[in-house]
Enzyme design. Structure first.
Site, mmCIF file in Angstrom:
data_model
loop_
_atom_site.group_PDB
_atom_site.id
_atom_site.type_symbol
_atom_site.label_atom_id
_atom_site.label_comp_id
_atom_site.label_asym_id
_atom_site.label_seq_id
_atom_site.Cartn_x
_atom_site.Cartn_y
_atom_site.Cartn_z
ATOM 1 N N THR A 89 -6.772 10.549 8.892
ATOM 2 C CA THR A 89 -7.395 9.220 8.911
ATOM 3 C C THR A 89 -6.854 8.369 10.050
ATOM 4 O O THR A 89 -5.763 8.607 10.564
ATOM 5 C CB THR A 89 -7.141 8.480 7.585
ATOM 6 O OG1 THR A 89 -5.739 8.388 7.383
ATOM 7 C CG2 THR A 89 -7.807 9.189 6.432
ATOM 8 N N GLY A 122 -7.267 4.045 10.858
ATOM 9 C CA GLY A 122 -7.949 2.776 10.604
ATOM 10 C C GLY A 122 -8.212 2.462 9.145
ATOM 11 O O GLY A 122 -8.916 1.506 8.835
ATOM 12 N N THR A 123 -7.602 3.238 8.247
ATOM 13 C CA THR A 123 -7.845 2.939 6.819
ATOM 14 C C THR A 123 -7.254 1.589 6.435
ATOM 15 O O THR A 123 -7.852 0.858 5.644
ATOM 16 C CB THR A 123 -7.235 4.016 5.898
ATOM 17 O OG1 THR A 123 -5.901 4.240 6.299
ATOM 18 C CG2 THR A 123 -8.008 5.305 5.957
ATOM 19 N N GLY A 124 -6.084 1.262 6.996
ATOM 20 C CA GLY A 124 -5.459 -0.025 6.666
ATOM 21 C C GLY A 124 -6.335 -1.190 7.104
ATOM 22 O O GLY A 124 -6.519 -2.170 6.367
ATOM 23 N N CYS A 125 -6.890 -1.081 8.317
ATOM 24 C CA CYS A 125 -7.771 -2.148 8.841
ATOM 25 C C CYS A 125 -9.004 -2.282 7.954
ATOM 26 O O CYS A 125 -9.413 -3.389 7.594
ATOM 27 C CB CYS A 125 -8.211 -1.821 10.264
ATOM 28 S SG CYS A 125 -6.857 -1.561 11.416
ATOM 29 N N LYS A 153 0.840 -1.189 0.000
ATOM 30 C CA LYS A 153 0.000 0.000 0.000
ATOM 31 C C LYS A 153 0.882 1.248 0.000
ATOM 32 O O LYS A 153 1.640 1.472 0.936
ATOM 33 C CB LYS A 153 -0.914 -0.018 1.230
ATOM 34 C CG LYS A 153 -1.837 -1.241 1.245
ATOM 35 C CD LYS A 153 -2.635 -1.346 2.512
ATOM 36 C CE LYS A 153 -1.769 -1.672 3.698
ATOM 37 N NZ LYS A 153 -2.547 -1.942 4.935
HETATM 38 O O1 PXL Z 1 -4.393 1.045 12.522
HETATM 39 C C1 PXL Z 1 -3.684 0.076 13.151
HETATM 40 C C2 PXL Z 1 -4.363 -0.496 14.344
HETATM 41 C C3 PXL Z 1 -4.785 -1.791 14.320
HETATM 42 N N1 PXL Z 1 -5.393 -2.379 15.356
HETATM 43 C C4 PXL Z 1 -5.643 -1.715 16.489
HETATM 44 C C5 PXL Z 1 -5.245 -0.413 16.601
HETATM 45 C C6 PXL Z 1 -4.595 0.233 15.497
HETATM 46 C C7 PXL Z 1 -4.194 1.609 15.564
HETATM 47 O O2 PXL Z 1 -4.252 2.323 16.464
HETATM 48 O O3 PXL Z 1 -5.500 0.217 17.726
HETATM 49 C C8 PXL Z 1 -6.324 -2.386 17.611
#
Ligand code: PXL
Length: 263
Positions: A211, A213-216, A179
């Site tokens: 942003t 959490g975009t990766g998640c 990415k």
């Molecule tokens: O964005 C990565 C991420 C993944 N998982 C959890 C997170 C974070 C970022 O803070 O807290 C639980």
């Protein structure tokens, strides 16, 4: 009428109290995309998008057991891993999914660092990923920082991105979606290296949105596509559109800045 036969996907990840990333992002994404989400929580992170205050990790045994009980009872069609915290949890997850992984696609998002810059993964976990979890992966989805860490070299342009995607895919014998974020100009460009070729996924980079959490969300949307039976390329294409739309339609709460999720 409700469709009572939703495809089922399992997210193995951490809990984000601000609910933009982690298991909360995965569940919201699965739900919006018509997939029933199961969860195995690896840790609880007390955080806002700007700051990680505290992380408490679960024991490897409870992570393993969460996976074992749902695997026995639900027709899981795809698995996603997110934040796994340490080597013992990485190994427990690999052991718990090894049989399922023979028939079900596994998306491994090798989460290492939060958007805030806080480190989320113990250094010894990388070796466990390499030895135990990457061999089970259908797709690995590093961002540029994670790829640089895995390869031990920095990635500064499109050419080195192509080289890195290929090198990671050959090193781990898995498909790799690298990415690119805001690396190249006006587009957010990601490169898939699969079956000996590079496929590009590009979308206009949405500016001036903070942003989290975009990766998640992206890897969860890919997992949802795979759970529905879409091909890898189609799953990534639709997931990229979904994430781009989510960022564009972001919510904003004054001082916590904009969050990317439209829910
Ligand atoms: O964005 C990565 C991420 C993944 N998982 C959890 C997170 C974070 C970022 O803070 O807290 C639980």
């Amino acid at each position: 009428m409700l469709d009572r036969q939703l495809p089922v996907a399992l997210s193995i990840a951490g809990s984000d109290s601000s609910a933009g990333a982690g298991i909360q992002a995965d569940l919201k994404t699965f739900t919006v995309l018509g997939v029933y989400g199961l969860t195995a929580v690896t840790c609880v992170v007390a955080e806002t998008p700007g700051r990680v205050a505290r992380i408490e990790t679960m024991s490897p045994e409870i992570v393993r057991e969460q996976i074992a009980v749902v695997a026995k009872s639900f027709p899981i069609r795809a698995i996603k891993t997110g934040l796994l915290c340490n080597a013992a949890i990485v190994r427990a997850v690999a052991n718990a999914i090894v049989d399922l992984a023979k028939t079900v696609p596994v998306v491994v998002d090798p989460v290492m660092i939060a958007t805030s810059g806080d480190s989320l993964l113990a250094p010894d976990a990388i070796e466990a990923y390499e030895k135990d979890l990457f061999p089970l992966a259908t797709l690995i989805t590093p961002n540029l920082d994670e790829a640089a860490k895995l390869l031990g070299e920095s990635i500064q342009d499109r050419q080195s991105m192509e080289r890195a995607a290929r090198a990671l895919s050959e090193k781990y014998r898995a498909n790799v979606l690298l990415k690119g974020g805001h690396l190249s100009g006006n587009d957010a460009v990601d490169l898939l290296y699969a079956e000996g070729k590079i496929v590009e996924f590009a979308a206009p980079f949405v500016r001036e949105v903070a942003t989290h959490g975009t990766g998640c969300t992206y890897s969860a949307a890919i997992t949802a596509g795979l759970a529905r039976g879409d091909s890898l390329e189609m799953s990534i294409k639709r997931a990229k559109e979904f994430v781009t739309r989510s960022i564009r339609d972001h919510l904003a709460w004054g001082e916590v800045h904009a969050l990317k999720h439209p829910l």
